[in-house]
Design a protein around this motif. Sequence first.
Motif, PDB file in Angstrom:
ATOM      1  N   TRP A 420       0.840  -1.206   0.000  1.00  0.00           N
ATOM      2  CA  TRP A 420       0.000   0.000   0.000  1.00  0.00           C
ATOM      3  C   TRP A 420       0.872   1.251   0.000  1.00  0.00           C
ATOM      4  O   TRP A 420       0.572   2.233  -0.697  1.00  0.00           O
ATOM      5  CB  TRP A 420      -0.915  -0.011   1.225  1.00  0.00           C
ATOM      6  CG  TRP A 420      -1.952   1.072   1.232  1.00  0.00           C
ATOM      7  CD1 TRP A 420      -1.758   2.390   1.553  1.00  0.00           C
ATOM      8  CD2 TRP A 420      -3.337   0.946   0.898  1.00  0.00           C
ATOM      9  NE1 TRP A 420      -2.937   3.090   1.457  1.00  0.00           N
ATOM     10  CE2 TRP A 420      -3.919   2.232   1.060  1.00  0.00           C
ATOM     11  CE3 TRP A 420      -4.137  -0.118   0.516  1.00  0.00           C
ATOM     12  CZ2 TRP A 420      -5.276   2.460   0.832  1.00  0.00           C
ATOM     13  CZ3 TRP A 420      -5.499   0.113   0.289  1.00  0.00           C
ATOM     14  CH2 TRP A 420      -6.049   1.384   0.443  1.00  0.00           C
ATOM     15  N   THR A 421       1.946   1.228   0.790  1.00  0.00           N
ATOM     16  CA  THR A 421       2.851   2.372   0.847  1.00  0.00           C
ATOM     17  C   THR A 421       3.498   2.627  -0.507  1.00  0.00           C
ATOM     18  O   THR A 421       3.610   3.777  -0.958  1.00  0.00           O
ATOM     19  CB  THR A 421       3.933   2.129   1.913  1.00  0.00           C
ATOM     20  OG1 THR A 421       3.308   1.905   3.189  1.00  0.00           O
ATOM     21  CG2 THR A 421       4.868   3.328   2.022  1.00  0.00           C
ATOM     22  N   LEU A 422       3.913   1.557  -1.181  1.00  0.00           N
ATOM     23  CA  LEU A 422       4.514   1.709  -2.511  1.00  0.00           C
ATOM     24  C   LEU A 422       3.487   2.227  -3.517  1.00  0.00           C
ATOM     25  O   LEU A 422       3.798   3.074  -4.366  1.00  0.00           O
ATOM     26  CB  LEU A 422       5.097   0.376  -2.976  1.00  0.00           C
ATOM     27  CG  LEU A 422       6.317  -0.125  -2.185  1.00  0.00           C
ATOM     28  CD1 LEU A 422       6.692  -1.534  -2.625  1.00  0.00           C
ATOM     29  CD2 LEU A 422       7.499   0.821  -2.372  1.00  0.00           C
ATOM     30  N   LEU A 423       2.264   1.735  -3.417  1.00  0.00           N
ATOM     31  CA  LEU A 423       1.203   2.229  -4.299  1.00  0.00           C
ATOM     32  C   LEU A 423       0.924   3.709  -4.035  1.00  0.00           C
ATOM     33  O   LEU A 423       0.654   4.480  -4.962  1.00  0.00           O
ATOM     34  CB  LEU A 423      -0.073   1.406  -4.097  1.00  0.00           C
ATOM     35  CG  LEU A 423      -0.053  -0.030  -4.625  1.00  0.00           C
ATOM     36  CD1 LEU A 423      -1.306  -0.782  -4.182  1.00  0.00           C
ATOM     37  CD2 LEU A 423       0.060  -0.037  -6.147  1.00  0.00           C
ATOM     38  N   SER A 424       0.981   4.106  -2.771  1.00  0.00           N
ATOM     39  CA  SER A 424       0.771   5.505  -2.430  1.00  0.00           C
ATOM     40  C   SER A 424       1.869   6.373  -3.031  1.00  0.00           C
ATOM     41  O   SER A 424       1.601   7.476  -3.538  1.00  0.00           O
ATOM     42  CB  SER A 424       0.755   5.674  -0.900  1.00  0.00           C
ATOM     43  OG  SER A 424       0.518   7.013  -0.539  1.00  0.00           O
ATOM     44  N   MET A 425       3.100   5.878  -2.981  1.00  0.00           N
ATOM     45  CA  MET A 425       4.200   6.619  -3.599  1.00  0.00           C
ATOM     46  C   MET A 425       4.002   6.731  -5.112  1.00  0.00           C
ATOM     47  O   MET A 425       4.240   7.790  -5.705  1.00  0.00           O
ATOM     48  CB  MET A 425       5.525   5.926  -3.295  1.00  0.00           C
ATOM     49  CG  MET A 425       5.926   5.954  -1.836  1.00  0.00           C
ATOM     50  SD  MET A 425       7.438   5.008  -1.542  1.00  0.00           S
ATOM     51  CE  MET A 425       7.599   5.172   0.244  1.00  0.00           C
ATOM     52  N   ALA A 426       3.546   5.645  -5.719  1.00  0.00           N
ATOM     53  CA  ALA A 426       3.294   5.680  -7.159  1.00  0.00           C
ATOM     54  C   ALA A 426       2.161   6.634  -7.495  1.00  0.00           C
ATOM     55  O   ALA A 426       2.176   7.310  -8.539  1.00  0.00           O
ATOM     56  CB  ALA A 426       2.970   4.273  -7.660  1.00  0.00           C
TER      57      ALA A 426
END
Length: 664
Positions: A420-426
């Motif tokens: 989720w954190t990586l998706l938020s960064m993306a």
Amino acid sequence: MTIGVAPARRTASAVGEIVAGVLVAVVVATVGLYAFSLVQWPAFNSSNVTRAITTLGQVVAAALFAASIYLYRVHKWPWIARLSAWIGLSGFVTVTLGMPLAATKLYLFGISVDQEFRTEYLTRLTDSASLRDMTYADIPPFYPAGWFWLGGRVGNILGMDGWEVFKPYAIGLLAVTSVVSFVLWKALIRSDWAVAVSAVTTALVVAHASPEAYSAVIVLLFAPALILAWGALHRPVTPDSEGAGATTPAGMNATFSRSDGKNGTFIPTGGRAGGWGAVLGTGLFLGLAATFYTLYLGLAAFTVVLMALFAAVLAYRERKSWNVLVPIVIKVAAIAVISGVIAATVWLPYLIDFLRGAPSTSGTALHYLPEAGATLPFPMFEFSLSGALCLIGTVWVAVRFSSSRRAQALGIGVVSIYLWTLLSMAATAAGTTLLSFRLEAVLIVLLGSAGVFGFLEGSHAIYQAINEPPKFRIAAVVVAAIGAMAYAQNIPQVLQTEITVAYSDTDGDGTRADMRPPSAVSYYREVDTALAEQTQRPRDETVVLTADTSFLSYYPYFGFQGLTSHYANPLAQFDQRAQAIEQWTELETPDQLIDALDTSQWRAPDAFLFRRGADGYTLRLAEDVYPNDPNVRRYTVTFPESLFDDPRFTVTDIGPFALVVRTT
């Protein structure tokens, strides 16, 4: 889809335990907070007295935990063991939060920053049980109303205003949830371990999630809910090391077993047709998340989908048939339906208006990217007791993932947070975020839960490896107890800023708990009295345009404009309202202003609460400037005094305020 008589009895027994535990927690929190209020305590930020009493109360709670664990281990007086755990958990929450705040009527962070709109929402739903937006008239709420609606009913029953009931309700519900969490853990793992993991996760939640009281409830239930969800979706044919294998042919009623082989559990361990009790429990948790905190609903749903995919891979490897995927899909759909029905209790009015094409803006609730949201969180490498516990949990999940259903469930939860954190960064590339920085508390609790299991299993492994010396267990217990107390007594220090603001903010009675001169909030009562006399209408039938939006946190007037666009209902059209306000400031005569108000596409203000400026009446407005951090820019607009120099307006000076009421 049948569950069976024995499992149904166990489920009924667990429900009975929850009811009894909730009643005990309510009594403990009520008695504790009332007792604290009887003494004239010094302010927390100017004396160490309340901190000393807090530590004393935590020691008493720890003693109750120790007694409960001992009684469960020797299999004596189970009701005394349960009662000790219930009182210990609810008492720990009550004393750890209630004692440092004993000399103030405000909760953590007072009425500042985000707590302002939360108090406003609670004030709105204390005034009426109807689902209404926190700020704007005539539109349904956008933010989930569950926590605030329940708090409103509590305040209504007790005859307290929303701002005043916030603190006791927030502390009381967290105390209740700690007991519910324990009952869930006890249904899933050994009872003595359940006491330990419940105590530790409660302490972690109080330290890291309690300022946002309504999300803390979901954080506290997250770990047992994930284990429940994994039990629903993953139905192995062969037993694992925790006795989680299937023993019943598909299509027959599921049999139940515990990880300790002695007590019952919610999670049926028989073939792939079982697990419907766990499906129900998972759906209820997701539904609760939907009514309390949308972000955690998204994370929980995302995690359940990941679990379903992983369970499907394992099931296919085991059976080599695509047919094994059907039960998993059906269960995910059932979870979605159950949670959707519950979510509809707060979301349906908004969705109806939205689907009917009511005018709205896109909203900017996701437009926030602090530094914590731009990096991956690694609490296991922080030099602290909680960091050490998270590190133990990380190691335990890695080592036990192939053999422990608990490790699998918690591990998938941890992976989902990082994804989720990586998706938020993306998502930042698309001009938005997924608010991943708010998931760190969940991550700490999941790793902390795993850390408890890692410590218990690790100490037992060391005990066996060194030829079982008789005093090793005593040493392990002493180390665990000292570490737990060291962490617990430091929680008020972790919450130092939040506690200090609760004492420095001015409450609804116009006083500051630190005994320093109050802010302009102390004039709100006069403003309210003047409004009531001049409008001759109930508060919830009056719309006020003001930049001092904390006024709406104390009194249930509707506002014409909210604090910022990030907390504004998309149906309110925040940006367009701001433009209209600016256009009103450019008008030249009262007639023009009256005409603009009468032709407004929204319900026009019945009153204006201004600050006096050198050139007229001023309002401080806000606009979204994401991706900048801070993400809000404040600017001031000024209304010429001549616009209100007319018999159709009544102007009253109250302290630093100029109250303008439209009389016709």
